[in-house]
Design an enzyme around this catalytic site. Sequence first.
Site, PDB file in Angstrom:
ATOM      1  N   GLU A  46     -79.068 -30.907 -82.784  1.00  0.00           N
ATOM      2  CA  GLU A  46     -78.631 -31.081 -84.175  1.00  0.00           C
ATOM      3  C   GLU A  46     -78.323 -29.715 -84.800  1.00  0.00           C
ATOM      4  O   GLU A  46     -79.051 -28.745 -84.584  1.00  0.00           O
ATOM      5  CB  GLU A  46     -79.730 -31.784 -84.976  1.00  0.00           C
ATOM      6  CG  GLU A  46     -79.338 -32.046 -86.427  1.00  0.00           C
ATOM      7  CD  GLU A  46     -80.449 -32.709 -87.230  1.00  0.00           C
ATOM      8  OE1 GLU A  46     -80.138 -33.503 -88.129  1.00  0.00           O
ATOM      9  OE2 GLU A  46     -81.642 -32.434 -86.949  1.00  0.00           O
ATOM     10  N   LYS A 128     -74.448 -37.258 -90.472  1.00  0.00           N
ATOM     11  CA  LYS A 128     -75.738 -37.903 -90.713  1.00  0.00           C
ATOM     12  C   LYS A 128     -75.680 -38.652 -92.040  1.00  0.00           C
ATOM     13  O   LYS A 128     -75.245 -38.108 -93.058  1.00  0.00           O
ATOM     14  CB  LYS A 128     -76.841 -36.842 -90.742  1.00  0.00           C
ATOM     15  CG  LYS A 128     -78.266 -37.372 -90.732  1.00  0.00           C
ATOM     16  CD  LYS A 128     -79.229 -36.204 -90.573  1.00  0.00           C
ATOM     17  CE  LYS A 128     -80.684 -36.640 -90.504  1.00  0.00           C
ATOM     18  NZ  LYS A 128     -81.593 -35.494 -90.301  1.00  0.00           N
ATOM     19  N   CYS A 163     -81.590 -36.450 -85.262  1.00  0.00           N
ATOM     20  CA  CYS A 163     -82.977 -36.372 -85.718  1.00  0.00           C
ATOM     21  C   CYS A 163     -83.550 -37.748 -86.046  1.00  0.00           C
ATOM     22  O   CYS A 163     -83.547 -38.632 -85.207  1.00  0.00           O
ATOM     23  CB  CYS A 163     -83.051 -35.407 -86.911  1.00  0.00           C
ATOM     24  SG  CYS A 163     -84.696 -34.752 -87.265  1.00  0.00           S
TER      25      CYS A 163
END
Length: 355
Positions: A46, A128, A163
């Site tokens: 990430e 995200k 994540c």
Amino acid sequence: MAITKYKAAAVTSEPGWFDLEGGVRKTIDFINEAGEAGCKFVAFPEVWIPGYPYWMWKVTYLQSLPMLKRYRENSMAVDSEEMRRIRRAARDNQIFVSLGFSEIDHATLYLSQVLIGPDGAVINHRRKIKPTHVEKLVYGDGSGDTFMSVSETEIGRVGQLNCWENMNPFLKSLNVSAGEQVHVAAWPVYPGKERQVHPDPATNYADPASDLVTPEYAIETGTWTLAPFQRLSVEGLKINTPEGVEPETDPSVYNGHARIYRPDGSLVVKPEKDFDGLLFVDIDLNECHLTKVLADFAGHYMRPDLIRLLVDTRRKKLITEADPNGSIATYSTRQRLGLDKPLSKKEGDETTDVL
């Protein structure tokens, strides 16, 4: 022709902290290394470029400002020469690349991922959907047209999440419904449970991410799951500490958390604490059948007549325009950022490849 057996790699290394150019060079080096090793696919952590800002969990507002400025200055636009260099490296090595990076679009940052094909094309560009807790200090939310994860490719249906998205049951359901076979559970850098302080829950430490969330994702979805992780050094701790604050001195608690899991959740490989480089796996897509014959949550082991997920992939814009017919004009983030255009042949060449 679909490739069902191939070699893949997950990166576990220290990013080029606050250094866009250094991060790009290191990314290309790993792509070259994976290509030379015979890999068809390589996955990065990430926000690998320019590194995960773990300092945001520990600083005050005033301490954060100079670090935020520097971080934003070294974030990467998706339609940039830096990204095109990475895409060319993928093309030169005939390799698929899953890249996590801090994307700057106008004046907002996003926790973004791209899936690049062996021809250098951006197959998927996602953001995200919701930054986690204090990540909201740095990043904005993804939109409806930037959160889909799974792409159909010649190496299988490949998905990417960032994540804690990897423990979001709705996103997992969405990926399962797309028939995902290979998954990138991209993680940042954060400490192991030996650093846990009450009342901070274990959720907020690396061990559960590596050893609970990631194998759970693999076994629930029946996918080969690569979990690339960032690392830290003593110098990295210094760089990520605000001026006037004494830095930590032991980076070992931040290291050794990358993993690769089979579709049944069993471990393929984990690194030693001091390992920095590529973790390899020999993927056989047909092994997914062994898990999915028992539990396919997008097919024989689900009841859509009882439980369904509503998905809205439309982009919601601040400004809307009327088209010539009097209805609302629409455009996609992908088109606006030029990701639908072919990659130029080489740096500085204005001509484009034949589609």
